[in-house]
Design a protein around this motif. Structure first.
Motif, PDB file in Angstrom:
ATOM      1  N   HIS A  85      24.396  31.080  11.188  1.00  0.00           N
ATOM      2  CA  HIS A  85      23.738  31.907  10.178  1.00  0.00           C
ATOM      3  C   HIS A  85      22.574  31.153   9.564  1.00  0.00           C
ATOM      4  O   HIS A  85      22.620  29.949   9.330  1.00  0.00           O
ATOM      5  CB  HIS A  85      24.712  32.457   9.142  1.00  0.00           C
ATOM      6  CG  HIS A  85      25.205  31.523   8.080  1.00  0.00           C
ATOM      7  ND1 HIS A  85      24.498  31.275   6.922  1.00  0.00           N
ATOM      8  CD2 HIS A  85      26.348  30.814   7.974  1.00  0.00           C
ATOM      9  CE1 HIS A  85      25.209  30.450   6.155  1.00  0.00           C
ATOM     10  NE2 HIS A  85      26.330  30.147   6.766  1.00  0.00           N
ATOM     11  N   ASP A  97      24.557  24.170   4.597  1.00  0.00           N
ATOM     12  CA  ASP A  97      25.086  25.532   4.810  1.00  0.00           C
ATOM     13  C   ASP A  97      23.951  26.549   4.746  1.00  0.00           C
ATOM     14  O   ASP A  97      23.627  27.026   3.677  1.00  0.00           O
ATOM     15  CB  ASP A  97      26.150  25.838   3.758  1.00  0.00           C
ATOM     16  CG  ASP A  97      26.778  27.209   3.938  1.00  0.00           C
ATOM     17  OD1 ASP A  97      26.604  27.814   5.004  1.00  0.00           O
ATOM     18  OD2 ASP A  97      27.437  27.658   2.982  1.00  0.00           O
ATOM     19  N   ASN A  98      23.343  26.919   5.848  1.00  0.00           N
ATOM     20  CA  ASN A  98      23.648  26.488   7.182  1.00  0.00           C
ATOM     21  C   ASN A  98      22.360  26.118   7.911  1.00  0.00           C
ATOM     22  O   ASN A  98      22.149  26.489   9.063  1.00  0.00           O
ATOM     23  CB  ASN A  98      24.414  27.588   7.924  1.00  0.00           C
ATOM     24  CG  ASN A  98      24.874  27.125   9.285  1.00  0.00           C
ATOM     25  OD1 ASN A  98      25.130  25.956   9.508  1.00  0.00           O
ATOM     26  ND2 ASN A  98      24.909  28.039  10.227  1.00  0.00           N
ATOM     27  N   GLU A 131      25.032  36.313   6.218  1.00  0.00           N
ATOM     28  CA  GLU A 131      26.414  35.801   6.352  1.00  0.00           C
ATOM     29  C   GLU A 131      27.048  35.629   4.986  1.00  0.00           C
ATOM     30  O   GLU A 131      28.230  35.910   4.775  1.00  0.00           O
ATOM     31  CB  GLU A 131      26.410  34.458   7.109  1.00  0.00           C
ATOM     32  CG  GLU A 131      27.806  33.950   7.480  1.00  0.00           C
ATOM     33  CD  GLU A 131      28.468  33.050   6.451  1.00  0.00           C
ATOM     34  OE1 GLU A 131      29.619  32.656   6.659  1.00  0.00           O
ATOM     35  OE2 GLU A 131      27.851  32.741   5.412  1.00  0.00           O
ATOM     36  N   GLU A 132      26.245  35.158   4.037  1.00  0.00           N
ATOM     37  CA  GLU A 132      26.794  34.776   2.732  1.00  0.00           C
ATOM     38  C   GLU A 132      27.223  35.966   1.874  1.00  0.00           C
ATOM     39  O   GLU A 132      27.880  35.782   0.860  1.00  0.00           O
ATOM     40  CB  GLU A 132      25.773  33.924   1.960  1.00  0.00           C
ATOM     41  CG  GLU A 132      25.442  32.580   2.640  1.00  0.00           C
ATOM     42  CD  GLU A 132      26.568  31.565   2.582  1.00  0.00           C
ATOM     43  OE1 GLU A 132      27.668  31.905   2.114  1.00  0.00           O
ATOM     44  OE2 GLU A 132      26.338  30.423   3.020  1.00  0.00           O
ATOM     45  N   ASP A 160      28.463  26.491  11.836  1.00  0.00           N
ATOM     46  CA  ASP A 160      28.229  26.764  10.413  1.00  0.00           C
ATOM     47  C   ASP A 160      28.690  25.533   9.637  1.00  0.00           C
ATOM     48  O   ASP A 160      29.894  25.287   9.529  1.00  0.00           O
ATOM     49  CB  ASP A 160      29.035  28.018  10.017  1.00  0.00           C
ATOM     50  CG  ASP A 160      28.792  28.472   8.582  1.00  0.00           C
ATOM     51  OD1 ASP A 160      28.045  27.797   7.850  1.00  0.00           O
ATOM     52  OD2 ASP A 160      29.362  29.515   8.209  1.00  0.00           O
ATOM     53  N   MET A 161      27.723  24.760   9.137  1.00  0.00           N
ATOM     54  CA  MET A 161      27.963  23.511   8.402  1.00  0.00           C
ATOM     55  C   MET A 161      28.396  22.401   9.375  1.00  0.00           C
ATOM     56  O   MET A 161      29.573  22.163   9.588  1.00  0.00           O
ATOM     57  CB  MET A 161      28.991  23.675   7.282  1.00  0.00           C
ATOM     58  CG  MET A 161      28.623  24.773   6.299  1.00  0.00           C
ATOM     59  SD  MET A 161      29.776  24.927   4.922  1.00  0.00           S
ATOM     60  CE  MET A 161      29.386  23.462   3.957  1.00  0.00           C
TER      61      MET A 161
HETATM   62 ZN    ZN Z   1      27.901  28.968   6.106  1.00  0.00          ZN
END
Ligand code: ZN
Ligand code: PHE
Ligand code: CA
Ligand code: ZN
Ligand code: ZN
Length: 289
Positions: A85, A97-98, A131-132, A160-161
């Motif tokens: 994302h 992130d991210n 995404e968030e 992701d991360m």
């Molecule tokens: Zn994320």
């Protein structure tokens, strides 16, 4: 396996920080910093020879966008997709992130294009919006695929991360049975003498929509708000009793909020997976649905 450049990946993160700084400090859905991020990623992939699409969809926070890029070579009936994302929360630039997953997947895509490899399969890359606020971009993407297009998707890899400052080395464990990609990721880290742990991330990132459609998924993660244990600090280094990412979803998730070692290890793992799955023999006839 390729050695994916952490220097180039860090330069992509510098660019994402610059975009956030120039746009009110974030890359949040519906804000100019998100669209600027998407336009920038798309332009990089276009210049490298990818066939790209900017896919827009609406959300309660405004219009968002997925960037989809396909390498126009290999068997289009066997698609291997890798994604991350691209949006941040509203409180900061979203560098770990991210930015990390986005920059890493971007660098692997650019490195593949430059490599002169002849893929057996079709490689596709996805940079998800929103995404968030509920994994909306990946849900939208999977939701608009026809049954025929879904059946071509053999694997979705999610990142992701992957550069948390107090990192863990986690491999997703929430995959359909028989998915060898989780084990391939684990074996890769083992071959580099990096201990891993499985983590059940359930619905917490963009692989969820693929998994819900019966598509094989896998991914890695270096940790968010969880606390590193003393046993983990012994095997991974870092600080026990502290979060993997103390700046998770905060304003301080900026360009200083990184472990470049963790990032380099994870981008090399992405490269390993993409290079290998590009050549995987998905023998026909097709497996039963
Ligand atoms: Zn994320
Ligand atoms: N998806 C979460 C976020 O963006 C972070 C996360 C990634 C959590 C992977 C678990 C596993 O905030
Ligand atoms: Ca590397
Ligand atoms: Zn987040
Ligand atoms: Zn087939």
């Amino acid at each position: 396996s390729p050695d994916i450049s952490v220097t180039n990946t860090k330069a992509h993160l510098d660019k994402l920080q610059e975009i956030a700084t120039a746009n009110g400090g974030n890359r949040y859905t519906g804000r100019p910093g998100y669209k600027a991020s998407a336009d920038w990623v798309k332009a990089k992939l276009d210049a490298a020879g990818y066939t790209t699409t900017l896919q827009s969809f609406s959300t309660s926070a405004g219009t968002s966008y997925n960037v989809i890029a396909e390498w126009p070579h290999g068997d289009a009936n066997h698609v291997v997709m890798t994604g991350a994302h691209l949006d941040s929360v509203s409180s900061g630039a979203g560098i770990n992130d991210n930015g990390t997953g986005s920059a890493g997947v971007l660098e692997v895509a650019l490195a593949y294009a430059a490599s002169g490899q002849t893929p057996r399969n079709r490689l596709r890359f996805g940079f998800w919006g929103a995404e968030e606020i509920g994994l909306l971009g990946s849900k939208y993407y999977v939701g608009q695929l026809s049954a025929t297009e879904k059946a071509k998707l053999r694997l979705y890899l999610n990142f992701d991360m992957i550069g948390s400052p107090n990192p863990g080395y986690f491999v997703y464990n929430d995959n359909p049975a028989g998915n060898g990609a989780r084990d391939d990721l684990t074996a890769y880290f083992t071959s580099k003498n990096i201990a891993t742990e499985y983590i059940d991330v359930q619905g917490r990132s963009d692989h969820a929509a693929f998994r819900a459609s019966g598509i094989a998924t896998a991914g890695t993660f270096t940790g968010a708000e969880g606390t590193k244990t003393s046993a983990q600090a012994t095997k991974w280094g870092g600080t026990a009793g502290q979060a993997y990412d103390p700046c998770y979803h905060r304003a301080c998730d900026n360009i200083n909020n990184l472990s470049l070692t963790a990032l380099d290890r994870n981008i090399d793992a992405i490269g390993h997976m993409v290079w290998n799955y590009a050549q995987k023999d998905y023998a026909d006839p097709e497996p039963p649905a």
